[in-house]
Write a protein that holds these residues in place. Structure first.
Motif, PDB file in Angstrom:
ATOM      1  N   PRO A  71       1.315  -1.091  -0.130  1.00 58.30           N
ATOM      2  CA  PRO A  71      -0.044  -0.276   0.015  1.00 58.30           C
ATOM      3  C   PRO A  71       0.885   1.261  -0.309  1.00 58.30           C
ATOM      4  O   PRO A  71       1.742   1.320   0.958  1.00 58.30           O
ATOM      5  CB  PRO A  71      -0.498  -0.090   1.431  1.00 58.30           C
ATOM      6  N   LYS A  72       0.305   2.354  -0.019  1.00 59.20           N
ATOM      7  CA  LYS A  72       1.244   3.507  -0.894  1.00 59.20           C
ATOM      8  C   LYS A  72      -0.125   4.630  -0.723  1.00 59.20           C
ATOM      9  O   LYS A  72      -0.344   4.822  -1.686  1.00 59.20           O
ATOM     10  CB  LYS A  72       1.853   4.103  -2.069  1.00 59.20           C
ATOM     11  N   GLY A  73      -1.033   4.996   0.724  1.00 57.14           N
ATOM     12  CA  GLY A  73      -1.430   6.158   0.803  1.00 57.14           C
ATOM     13  C   GLY A  73      -2.335   4.661   0.373  1.00 57.14           C
ATOM     14  O   GLY A  73      -2.781   3.843   0.857  1.00 57.14           O
ATOM     15  N   PRO A  74      -3.877   5.234  -0.781  1.00 54.60           N
ATOM     16  CA  PRO A  74      -5.091   4.295  -0.611  1.00 54.60           C
ATOM     17  C   PRO A  74      -4.474   4.074  -1.799  1.00 54.60           C
ATOM     18  O   PRO A  74      -5.435   3.244  -2.595  1.00 54.60           O
ATOM     19  CB  PRO A  74      -5.579   6.150  -1.299  1.00 54.60           C
ATOM     20  N   ALA A  75      -3.372   3.899  -2.498  1.00 51.46           N
ATOM     21  CA  ALA A  75      -2.776   3.081  -3.778  1.00 51.46           C
ATOM     22  C   ALA A  75      -1.555   2.510  -3.881  1.00 51.46           C
ATOM     23  O   ALA A  75      -1.717   1.883  -2.119  1.00 51.46           O
ATOM     24  CB  ALA A  75      -1.798   4.735  -4.626  1.00 51.46           C
ATOM     25  N   LEU A  76      -1.965   1.362  -4.997  1.00 51.11           N
ATOM     26  CA  LEU A  76      -1.324   0.130  -4.542  1.00 51.11           C
ATOM     27  C   LEU A  76      -0.402  -0.008  -5.404  1.00 51.11           C
ATOM     28  O   LEU A  76      -0.341  -0.395  -6.359  1.00 51.11           O
ATOM     29  CB  LEU A  76      -2.397  -1.307  -4.516  1.00 51.11           C
ATOM     30  N   GLN A  77       0.595  -0.121  -4.603  1.00 55.93           N
ATOM     31  CA  GLN A  77       2.221   0.286  -5.566  1.00 55.93           C
ATOM     32  C   GLN A  77       2.951  -1.217  -5.830  1.00 55.93           C
ATOM     33  O   GLN A  77       2.885  -1.696  -4.717  1.00 55.93           O
ATOM     34  CB  GLN A  77       2.914   1.069  -4.723  1.00 55.93           C
ATOM     35  N   HIS A  78       3.044  -1.528  -7.624  1.00 59.22           N
ATOM     36  CA  HIS A  78       3.982  -1.881  -7.730  1.00 59.22           C
ATOM     37  C   HIS A  78       5.966  -2.560  -6.970  1.00 59.22           C
ATOM     38  O   HIS A  78       6.183  -1.019  -6.915  1.00 59.22           O
ATOM     39  CB  HIS A  78       4.065  -2.614  -8.630  1.00 59.22           C
ATOM     40  N   MET A  79       5.875  -3.390  -6.337  1.00 60.42           N
ATOM     41  CA  MET A  79       7.007  -3.477  -4.986  1.00 60.42           C
ATOM     42  C   MET A  79       8.245  -2.547  -6.211  1.00 60.42           C
ATOM     43  O   MET A  79       9.151  -1.924  -5.788  1.00 60.42           O
ATOM     44  CB  MET A  79       7.708  -3.764  -3.796  1.00 60.42           C
ATOM     45  N   VAL A  80       8.433  -3.543  -7.348  1.00 60.92           N
ATOM     46  CA  VAL A  80       9.560  -3.536  -7.955  1.00 60.92           C
ATOM     47  C   VAL A  80       9.969  -2.608  -8.949  1.00 60.92           C
ATOM     48  O   VAL A  80      11.141  -1.661  -9.029  1.00 60.92           O
ATOM     49  CB  VAL A  80       9.465  -5.177  -8.557  1.00 60.92           C
ATOM     50  N   SER A  81       8.840  -2.347  -9.361  1.00 61.89           N
ATOM     51  CA  SER A  81       8.719  -1.002 -10.874  1.00 61.89           C
ATOM     52  C   SER A  81       8.450   0.269 -10.254  1.00 61.89           C
ATOM     53  O   SER A  81       8.951   0.939 -10.426  1.00 61.89           O
ATOM     54  CB  SER A  81       7.861  -1.442 -11.353  1.00 61.89           C
ATOM     55  N   GLY A  82       7.568   0.138  -8.786  1.00 63.01           N
ATOM     56  CA  GLY A  82       7.459   1.935  -8.331  1.00 63.01           C
ATOM     57  C   GLY A  82       6.141   1.820  -8.714  1.00 63.01           C
ATOM     58  O   GLY A  82       6.266   3.008  -8.090  1.00 63.01           O
ATOM     59  N   LEU A  83       5.759   1.702  -9.654  1.00 61.21           N
ATOM     60  CA  LEU A  83       4.586   2.076 -10.311  1.00 61.21           C
ATOM     61  C   LEU A  83       2.873   1.309  -9.666  1.00 61.21           C
ATOM     62  O   LEU A  83       3.966   0.803  -8.867  1.00 61.21           O
ATOM     63  CB  LEU A  83       4.525   1.291 -11.791  1.00 61.21           C
ATOM     64  N   CYS A  84       2.210   2.123 -10.408  1.00 54.99           N
ATOM     65  CA  CYS A  84       1.008   2.135  -9.032  1.00 54.99           C
ATOM     66  C   CYS A  84      -0.573   1.898  -9.918  1.00 54.99           C
ATOM     67  O   CYS A  84      -0.686   1.892 -11.308  1.00 54.99           O
ATOM     68  CB  CYS A  84       0.652   3.115  -8.142  1.00 54.99           C
ATOM     69  N   LEU A  85      -0.422   0.388  -8.827  1.00 59.40           N
ATOM     70  CA  LEU A  85      -2.005   0.265 -10.288  1.00 59.40           C
ATOM     71  C   LEU A  85      -3.145   1.347 -10.449  1.00 59.40           C
ATOM     72  O   LEU A  85      -3.757   2.373  -9.944  1.00 59.40           O
ATOM     73  CB  LEU A  85      -3.359  -0.513  -8.700  1.00 59.40           C
ATOM     74  N   ASP A  86      -3.231   1.155 -11.343  1.00 56.98           N
ATOM     75  CA  ASP A  86      -4.960   2.472 -12.080  1.00 56.98           C
ATOM     76  C   ASP A  86      -5.755   2.061 -13.313  1.00 56.98           C
ATOM     77  O   ASP A  86      -5.246   1.418 -13.778  1.00 56.98           O
ATOM     78  CB  ASP A  86      -3.276   3.564 -13.175  1.00 56.98           C
ATOM     79  N   SER A  87      -6.422   2.569 -12.809  1.00 59.54           N
ATOM     80  CA  SER A  87      -7.532   1.864 -14.217  1.00 59.54           C
ATOM     81  C   SER A  87      -8.362   2.894 -14.967  1.00 59.54           C
ATOM     82  O   SER A  87      -8.478   2.293 -16.190  1.00 59.54           O
ATOM     83  CB  SER A  87      -9.214   1.706 -12.981  1.00 59.54           C
ATOM     84  N   GLN A  88      -7.380   3.886 -15.524  1.00 59.77           N
ATOM     85  CA  GLN A  88      -7.058   4.546 -16.127  1.00 59.77           C
ATOM     86  C   GLN A  88      -8.689   5.450 -16.604  1.00 59.77           C
ATOM     87  O   GLN A  88      -9.162   6.682 -16.033  1.00 59.77           O
ATOM     88  CB  GLN A  88      -6.542   4.697 -17.565  1.00 59.77           C
ATOM     89  N   THR A  89      -9.275   4.571 -17.321  1.00 59.83           N
ATOM     90  CA  THR A  89     -10.892   4.773 -17.289  1.00 59.83           C
ATOM     91  C   THR A  89     -11.415   3.634 -16.563  1.00 59.83           C
ATOM     92  O   THR A  89     -11.248   1.950 -17.021  1.00 59.83           O
ATOM     93  CB  THR A  89     -10.922   5.360 -19.030  1.00 59.83           C
ATOM     94  N   PRO A  90     -13.066   4.194 -16.221  1.00 56.29           N
ATOM     95  CA  PRO A  90     -13.539   2.969 -15.714  1.00 56.29           C
ATOM     96  C   PRO A  90     -13.277   1.708 -17.020  1.00 56.29           C
ATOM     97  O   PRO A  90     -13.558   0.606 -16.040  1.00 56.29           O
ATOM     98  CB  PRO A  90     -14.471   3.524 -15.210  1.00 56.29           C
ATOM     99  N   THR A  91     -14.061   1.775 -18.017  1.00 52.74           N
ATOM    100  CA  THR A  91     -14.096   0.960 -18.667  1.00 52.74           C
ATOM    101  C   THR A  91     -12.632   0.286 -19.314  1.00 52.74           C
ATOM    102  O   THR A  91     -12.593  -0.742 -19.484  1.00 52.74           O
ATOM    103  CB  THR A  91     -15.044   1.259 -20.220  1.00 52.74           C
ATOM    104  N   GLY A  92     -11.867   1.108 -19.226  1.00 56.84           N
ATOM    105  CA  GLY A  92     -10.725   0.338 -20.230  1.00 56.84           C
ATOM    106  C   GLY A  92      -9.917  -0.340 -18.828  1.00 56.84           C
ATOM    107  O   GLY A  92      -9.865  -0.789 -18.520  1.00 56.84           O
ATOM    108  N   PRO A  93      -8.354  -0.886 -19.739  1.00 57.81           N
ATOM    109  CA  PRO A  93      -7.843  -2.326 -18.896  1.00 57.81           C
ATOM    110  C   PRO A  93      -7.275  -1.507 -17.524  1.00 57.81           C
ATOM    111  O   PRO A  93      -6.849  -0.117 -17.552  1.00 57.81           O
ATOM    112  CB  PRO A  93      -7.143  -2.913 -20.182  1.00 57.81           C
ATOM    113  N   LEU A  94      -6.637  -2.467 -16.916  1.00 59.80           N
ATOM    114  CA  LEU A  94      -5.429  -1.979 -15.271  1.00 59.80           C
ATOM    115  C   LEU A  94      -4.654  -2.494 -16.420  1.00 59.80           C
ATOM    116  O   LEU A  94      -3.445  -2.513 -16.535  1.00 59.80           O
ATOM    117  CB  LEU A  94      -6.213  -2.602 -14.338  1.00 59.80           C
ATOM    118  N   VAL A  95      -3.607  -1.346 -15.356  1.00 62.19           N
ATOM    119  CA  VAL A  95      -2.497  -1.077 -15.706  1.00 62.19           C
ATOM    120  C   VAL A  95      -2.201  -0.148 -14.665  1.00 62.19           C
ATOM    121  O   VAL A  95      -2.547   0.016 -13.758  1.00 62.19           O
ATOM    122  CB  VAL A  95      -2.193   0.482 -16.863  1.00 62.19           C
ATOM    123  N   ILE A  96      -0.561  -0.291 -15.130  1.00 57.01           N
ATOM    124  CA  ILE A  96       0.130   0.693 -13.904  1.00 57.01           C
ATOM    125  C   ILE A  96       1.299   1.804 -14.638  1.00 57.01           C
ATOM    126  O   ILE A  96       1.777   1.658 -15.677  1.00 57.01           O
ATOM    127  CB  ILE A  96       1.905  -0.830 -13.563  1.00 57.01           C
TER     128      ILE A  96
END
Ligand code: UD2
Ligand code: MN
Length: 551
Positions: free
Chosen positions: A508-533
């Motif tokens: 966890p990084k505040g309300p976000a979920l951070q990928h530990m190795v890349s340091g990037l965060c889970l992102d929904s971009q748009t509600p309908t689009g795919p999930l990315v970091i």
């Protein structure tokens, strides 16, 4: 003819010389492997010669052993196991002493100890012990200890019904006897008895023994030596097994140490393999996370400094954990000395009553140990022993004050440095939904992910919207959230869980979920689009994931 006679005389002379040498050699040869008594030759070598001339055994000389033992013998038809949970008939048959095999590694016999080792008070508490086992305990100590090391043997009778059990005391100047007073010790037990014994001890070193032991050759010197060198060491012998059926004396393995599971159940376990590989000298001490509890040597001022025992523990059990945690966490150490061997009759049941019942007493005692010493790790004790929750265990304020005063280390330190082999159970999985705005994260098809309307409440939530956040994994049954590549914009998908897989590690990084190795965060971009970091911006709505536990 003359020549023949001269030859005969020469042969006879040689035979006589050889015979004399053989006789002298026989005489100076150490006694056989049987540990009959502490040989005076070895005592002189080690400087315990002064009192060695007296045969210790004779100090019970005027004691009428036969009538002492026969006064309490089995009657024909009696169950020999009933009263003591071991075969009394076999024990009585052996009488007050016997030779036992020297079970030490052969290299132990060549070790030397300081000539000026301090003496010790031997403390034996007993409750309804059989006369023959108690007598063998005392006599084996007298037979196999250098006299100069025995200051006294303190027998504490913990309310036994046989009030004549201590007769031996009046025949040996080394033995003193205490009977607990019901007014001072209303419901006693071995813990308070030992404290009582220790408080009357006059030597600077304490040695505790159970009342059905037989000590083996040179058992005491290695232990006193280690404690003399460093008073914070608390040392135990290897505890050999005396069969409860036929009283055979059996050598225990020299590769064991004391351990436990989370229910605080003591067990013997193999020394970890790395330590075993590093042991090139079988006479070296073995570090142990806990001691069995009954047989150990400890400096008296260290015993007092560390708070003796928790005297709110009743009857039997748990005190060995409390003492072991306390010794390690408050600056001492525990070890088993392979060159010291003591036999003990291990039983399968307690031959005595627990006023509050055996289970409740064990819970009370171990709960006290867990509450005072185990910090956040006590949760594992409660998970392993759910029945302990809510059971009375009295006040622990004094013991917590003691822990603070002694400035003891946290249990985490003990886990990391003393007992890293004790596995911490996997945290219990708690299911949550992962909310973003009004929507929930859900799985789709075999490995896809997306946001969708939250469905159901509590137990009726669909499986596709249930998540378990067990750091570092975010899992749904056997599948885990994983990135497909380590760069921003890479898709996130589901794949079989593997705690070692770097693509599946999140925090966890505040309300976000951070990928530990890349340091990037889970992102929904748009509600309908795919999930990315993507680059972490936890304040952004598309990176905010609010776990809500499903109840
Ligand atoms: C083991 C220990 C024992 C103790 C116990 C946990 C060894 C060899 N033995 O159990 O010393 O640490 O674990 O608590 O490591 N006794 C009393 N009053 C009582 C009950 C017992 O004086 O109310 C005496 C008893 O006579 C014996 C000693 O305490 O001499 C230990 O009791 P046990 O032999 O029943 O315990 P054991 O060996 O199963
Ligand atoms: Mn015992």
């Amino acid at each position: 003819m003359r020549r023949i006679r001269a030859n005969a005389i020469a042969i006879l002379t040689v035979a006589w010389i050889l015979g004399t040498f053989y006789y002298l050699w026989q005489d100076s040869k150490p006694q056989s492997a049987a540990a009959s008594s502490s040989s005076s030759a070895s005592q002189t070598r080690r400087g315990h010669g002064q009192k060695a001339a007296q045969n210790q055994n004779q100090q019970l000389g005027s004691f009428d052993e036969k009538s002492y033992l026969s006064a309490k013998q089995l009657k024909p038809g009696d169950d020999p196991y009933r009263e003591h949970a071991f075969n009394l008939q076999e024990s009585d048959r052996l009488g007050g002493e016997r030779a036992i095999r020297d079970t030490r590694h052969y290299r132990c016999a060549a070790l030397n100890y300081d000539a000026d080792l301090p003496s010790t008070s031997i403390i034996i508490t007993f409750h309804n012990e059989a006369r023959s086992t108690l007598l063998r305990t005392i006599k084996s100590v007298l037979m196999r200890s250098p006299p100069s090391l025995i200051q006294e043997i303190i027998l504490i009778d913990d309310f036994s019904s046989d009030r004549e059990q201590h007769q031996v005391q009046s025949h040996c100047r080394y033995v003193t006897f205490l009977r607990l007073n019901r007014l001072v010790f209303p419901a006693s037990g071995l813990i308070r008895s030992r404290v009582r014994g220790a408080s009357s001890a006059s030597a600077s070193i304490l040695t505790f023994l159970d009342s059905h032991c037989e000590v083996n050759a040179d058992w005491l010197q290695p232990m006193i030596q280690r404690v003399k060198e460093d008073h914070t060491r608390v040392v135990s012998p290897i505890i050999d097994v005396i069969s409860l059926d036929n009283f055979a004396y059996l050598a225990a393995s020299a590769d064991l140490r004391g351990g436990f599971d989370w229910s605080l159940h003591f067990k013997w376990e193999q020394i970890p393999i790395e330590q075993k590989m590093a042991r090139n000298d079988p006479t070296q001490p073995i570090r142990t996370p806990v001691i069995a509890g009954g047989i150990f040597v400890m400096d008296k001022s260290w015993f007092n400094h560390l708070g003796q025992y928790d005297t709110h523990m009743d009857i039997w059990g748990g005190e060995n954990f409390e003492l072991s945690f306390r010794v390690w966490m408050c600056g001492g150490s525990l070890e088993i000395l392979p060159c010291s061997r003591v036999g003990h009759v291990f039983r399968k049941r307690h031959p005595y009553d627990f006023p509050e019942g055996n289970a409740l007493t064990y819970i009370k005692n171990t709960r006290r140990a867990a509450e005072v010493w185990m910090d956040e790790y006590k949760q594992y004790y409660y998970s392993a022993r759910p029945s302990a929750q809510g059971k009375a265990f009295g006040s622990i304020t004094d013991r917590l004050t003691l822990r603070r005063k002694l400035n003891c280390k946290p249990f985490r330190w003990y886990m990391e440095n003393v007992y890293p082999e004790l596995r911490v159970p996997e945290q219990e999985a708690v299911s949550s939904v992962l909310k973003q705005g009004g929507l929930c994260l859900e799985t789709r098809g075999t490995d896809g992910l997306g946001l969708a309307e939250c469905r159901g409440i509590g137990g009726s939530r669909p499986q596709s919207q249930r998540w378990e956040l067990i750091e570092p994994l975010i899992r749904q049954q056997d599948l885990c959230l994983a990135i497909s590549a380590f760069t921003a914009g890479s898709k996130v998908k589901m794949e079989p869980c593997n705690t070692k897989e770097p693509r599946q590690k999140w925090k966890p990084k505040g309300p976000a979920l951070q990928h530990m190795v890349s340091g990037l965060c889970l992102d929904s971009q748009t509600p309908t689009g795919p999930l990315v970091i993507s680059q972490c911006r936890p304040q952004m709505a598309s990176q905010s994931w609010e776990p809500q536990i499903i109840t």
